[in-house]
Write an enzyme that holds these catalytic residues in place. Sequence first.
Site, PDB file in Angstrom:
ATOM      1  N   GLY A  13      -8.743  -0.464   4.369  1.00 24.99           N
ATOM      2  CA  GLY A  13      -7.678  -0.682   5.353  1.00 24.99           C
ATOM      3  C   GLY A  13      -6.399   0.045   4.972  1.00 24.99           C
ATOM      4  N   ARG A  17       0.831  -3.943   7.618  1.00 29.53           N
ATOM      5  CA  ARG A  17       1.987  -4.818   7.407  1.00 29.53           C
ATOM      6  C   ARG A  17       2.888  -4.339   6.266  1.00 29.53           C
ATOM      7  NH1 ARG A  17      -1.621 -10.230   7.407  1.00 29.53           N
ATOM      8  NH2 ARG A  17      -3.243  -8.675   6.977  1.00 29.53           N
ATOM      9  N   ASP A 106      -6.597  -6.102  -2.387  1.00 26.86           N
ATOM     10  CA  ASP A 106      -5.182  -6.507  -2.282  1.00 26.86           C
ATOM     11  C   ASP A 106      -4.896  -7.862  -2.928  1.00 26.86           C
ATOM     12  OD1 ASP A 106      -6.431  -8.137  -0.439  1.00 26.86           O
ATOM     13  OD2 ASP A 106      -5.099  -7.667   1.234  1.00 26.86           O
ATOM     14  N   TYR A 391      19.778  29.019 -20.878  1.00 20.37           N
ATOM     15  CA  TYR A 391      19.265  29.573 -19.618  1.00 20.37           C
ATOM     16  C   TYR A 391      20.157  30.705 -19.157  1.00 20.37           C
ATOM     17  CZ  TYR A 391      17.385  29.317 -14.825  1.00 20.37           C
ATOM     18  OH  TYR A 391      16.789  29.579 -13.624  1.00 20.37           O
ATOM     19  N   SER A 409      32.980  21.042 -33.477  1.00 21.82           N
ATOM     20  CA  SER A 409      33.051  20.568 -32.096  1.00 21.82           C
ATOM     21  C   SER A 409      33.210  21.717 -31.114  1.00 21.82           C
ATOM     22  CB  SER A 409      34.238  19.614 -31.947  1.00 21.82           C
ATOM     23  OG  SER A 409      34.004  18.466 -32.722  1.00 21.82           O
ATOM     24  N   ALA A 427      34.877  25.066 -35.124  1.00 21.60           N
ATOM     25  CA  ALA A 427      35.085  24.428 -33.819  1.00 21.60           C
ATOM     26  C   ALA A 427      35.503  25.464 -32.787  1.00 21.60           C
ATOM     27  CB  ALA A 427      36.148  23.336 -33.945  1.00 21.60           C
TER      28      ALA A 427
HETATM   29  C1  UD1 Z   1      -9.324 -11.890   4.651  1.00 19.15           C
HETATM   30  C2  UD1 Z   1     -10.330 -12.962   5.047  1.00 19.15           C
HETATM   31  C3  UD1 Z   1      -9.656 -14.321   5.040  1.00 19.15           C
HETATM   32  C4  UD1 Z   1      -9.086 -14.593   3.653  1.00 19.15           C
HETATM   33  C5  UD1 Z   1      -8.180 -13.448   3.211  1.00 19.15           C
HETATM   34  C6  UD1 Z   1      -7.808 -13.634   1.761  1.00 19.15           C
HETATM   35  C7  UD1 Z   1     -11.923 -11.965   6.634  1.00 19.15           C
HETATM   36  C8  UD1 Z   1     -12.319 -11.839   8.047  1.00 19.15           C
HETATM   37  N1  UD1 Z   1     -10.850 -12.689   6.386  1.00 19.15           N
HETATM   38  O1  UD1 Z   1      -8.291 -11.874   5.629  1.00 19.15           O
HETATM   39  O2  UD1 Z   1     -10.576 -15.341   5.365  1.00 19.15           O
HETATM   40  O3  UD1 Z   1      -8.380 -15.815   3.648  1.00 19.15           O
HETATM   41  O4  UD1 Z   1      -8.819 -12.171   3.334  1.00 19.15           O
HETATM   42  O5  UD1 Z   1      -6.842 -12.691   1.334  1.00 19.15           O
HETATM   43  O6  UD1 Z   1     -12.604 -11.449   5.767  1.00 19.15           O
HETATM   44  N2  UD1 Z   1     -10.762  -4.072   4.671  1.00 19.15           N
HETATM   45  C9  UD1 Z   1     -11.622  -2.994   4.717  1.00 19.15           C
HETATM   46  N3  UD1 Z   1     -12.179  -2.654   5.903  1.00 19.15           N
HETATM   47  C10 UD1 Z   1     -11.930  -3.338   7.045  1.00 19.15           C
HETATM   48  C11 UD1 Z   1     -11.056  -4.432   6.994  1.00 19.15           C
HETATM   49  C12 UD1 Z   1     -10.490  -4.791   5.781  1.00 19.15           C
HETATM   50  O7  UD1 Z   1     -11.877  -2.353   3.712  1.00 19.15           O
HETATM   51  O8  UD1 Z   1     -12.492  -2.950   8.073  1.00 19.15           O
HETATM   52  C13 UD1 Z   1     -10.150  -4.420   3.383  1.00 19.15           C
HETATM   53  C14 UD1 Z   1      -8.649  -4.281   3.391  1.00 19.15           C
HETATM   54  O9  UD1 Z   1      -8.272  -2.983   2.994  1.00 19.15           O
HETATM   55  C15 UD1 Z   1      -8.205  -5.333   2.380  1.00 19.15           C
HETATM   56  C16 UD1 Z   1      -9.295  -6.393   2.467  1.00 19.15           C
HETATM   57  O10 UD1 Z   1     -10.389  -5.786   3.106  1.00 19.15           O
HETATM   58  O11 UD1 Z   1      -8.141  -4.837   1.068  1.00 19.15           O
HETATM   59  C17 UD1 Z   1      -8.859  -7.611   3.228  1.00 19.15           C
HETATM   60  O12 UD1 Z   1      -8.507  -7.242   4.529  1.00 19.15           O
HETATM   61  P1  UD1 Z   1      -7.307  -7.952   5.302  1.00 19.15           P
HETATM   62  O13 UD1 Z   1      -7.170  -7.310   6.617  1.00 19.15           O
HETATM   63  O14 UD1 Z   1      -6.119  -8.007   4.428  1.00 19.15           O
HETATM   64  O15 UD1 Z   1      -7.923  -9.419   5.505  1.00 19.15           O
HETATM   65  P2  UD1 Z   1      -7.121 -10.750   5.741  1.00 19.15           P
HETATM   66  O16 UD1 Z   1      -6.635 -10.786   7.127  1.00 19.15           O
HETATM   67  O17 UD1 Z   1      -6.139 -10.936   4.667  1.00 19.15           O
HETATM   68 CA    CA Z   2      -5.291  -9.638   2.969  1.00 22.67          CA
END
Ligand code: UD1
Ligand code: CA
Length: 458
Positions: A13, A17, A106, A391, A409, A427
């Site tokens: 992702g 945000r 994350d 330089y 100095s 100096a």
């Molecule tokens: C997700 C969980 C939620 C949990 C929370 C904890 C789901 C549907 N929800 O929500 O239940 O409480 O984490 O922090 O799983 N990512 C991808 N590909 C995608 C979507 C996301 O690689 O298509 C990765 C993002 O880069 C990120 C991680 O997955 O590192 C979590 O995605 P994020 O969108 O932050 O999920 P949350 O809404 O926090």
């Molecule tokens: Ca998250």
Amino acid sequence: MANKMAAIVLAAGMGTRMKSGLVKVMHTVAGAPMIAWPVAAAFDSGVERCVLVVGHQQEKVREYFSGRDEVSFAEQSEQLGTGHAVRCAMPALDTAAQTVMILCGDTPLLTAATLRGMLERHRETGACVTVMTATFADPFGYGRIVKGEGGGIVAITEEKDASPQERDIDEVNAGVYCVDRAFLEQAVGRLTNDNAQGEYYLTDVVRQAAAQGLDCLAYRVGDAQEISGVNDRVQMAEAARVLRERINRELMLSGVTMIDPAAVYIDLGVRIGRDTVIHPGATIKGKTVIGEHCEIGQGALIKDCSIGDAVVVKAGSVMEQAVVRDEVAIGPMAHLRPGTELSPHVKIGNFVETKKAFMGEGSKASHLTYLGDATIGRDVNIGCGTITCNYDGVKKHQTIIEDDVFVGSDVQLVAPVKVGRNSLIAAGTTVTMDVPPDSLAIARAPQVNKEGWKLRKK
Ligand code: UD1
Ligand code: CA
């Protein structure tokens, strides 16, 4: 080996945000990209191989982990949800792995100890799915853990899909799972995106397990902070603070004094010897190593430096890629730039800048000086206001000052130039020629005194 462990870390992702041009997982948190933290925790917990699901700015993530054979990558070109991300990772998974740990890129605060505890529980119970959970006073934004009569998890409901009753549940999904591989394989294939966000939710595999009568259990961690995900920069600053606290705590327990640990900024991987004292505002970064009995003053900024024992770095000094031997004194407000090497007992005073400069044992530059592209011997005194004119507008040139030279100095050394040992530069001299050993070099206009001049003016 029977039950090998592989991990999938979701990192495709963008992290909208964060409001950033840089993909979320590559933001630096306490000296390492955010993703480095959960990956390290996974390996430390006993995982043998890690598949990172990458998408946005994947070249940056791949580059960071390049050369690490235990890390492989799966591309998710469109971010259709966490479930879809895991589906993309399945073909890259080690075939020997029967259990899969899934983490998010994350969550930098997760510790290896917690992951190990979860793994152990997963093995003991023989559950199909183990979900890491925690209770939050304010569970907003997290998936809520919905449990059935037997105490097992029957569903995880995302904030946006939750009913008012579900929103009241304070046990949340940490986004960390241990899952039976064979089950996961078929379950992610069956996910749909029929929900508020139109995404393939990984969390829906729980519903499938429950529907098939397979055990899905919560592993609830006591320290809810550990599972906090970083979604915006406020949360990132909070996570960084916690990580710094851990780094500082470990250093203090190993014998480092911190006057105010909350105001000391030390990166992951920095090493500091015992009885060294760190003052508030000090920032120590990169591959820095600091010896014992040092004093690092207020507001010092030190990056990629090697510092010996009993070194004093006074307030406001900035040092980068410098090598400093034992019992050197630096600052206040000195600037040591890359390629500086200071031998034992050297003194660098206030407003002195060095770059690609070697100083031999016992030499001093106490005030207001620039030393660039210079090789300086032992017991040399560099007077206040000395400048190496290195330089010429096109090229850099060397200045060599041999042992026991006294530079007065306000001297300019127009490089390339060499001052022989035991000489004295008067100096105010601009040195444009080499100075032989044991000589006095003096180059300044003779002084003229015009007596009565001031009275005549009046
Ligand atoms: C997700 C969980 C939620 C949990 C929370 C904890 C789901 C549907 N929800 O929500 O239940 O409480 O984490 O922090 O799983 N990512 C991808 N590909 C995608 C979507 C996301 O690689 O298509 C990765 C993002 O880069 C990120 C991680 O997955 O590192 C979590 O995605 P994020 O969108 O932050 O999920 P949350 O809404 O926090
Ligand atoms: Ca998250």
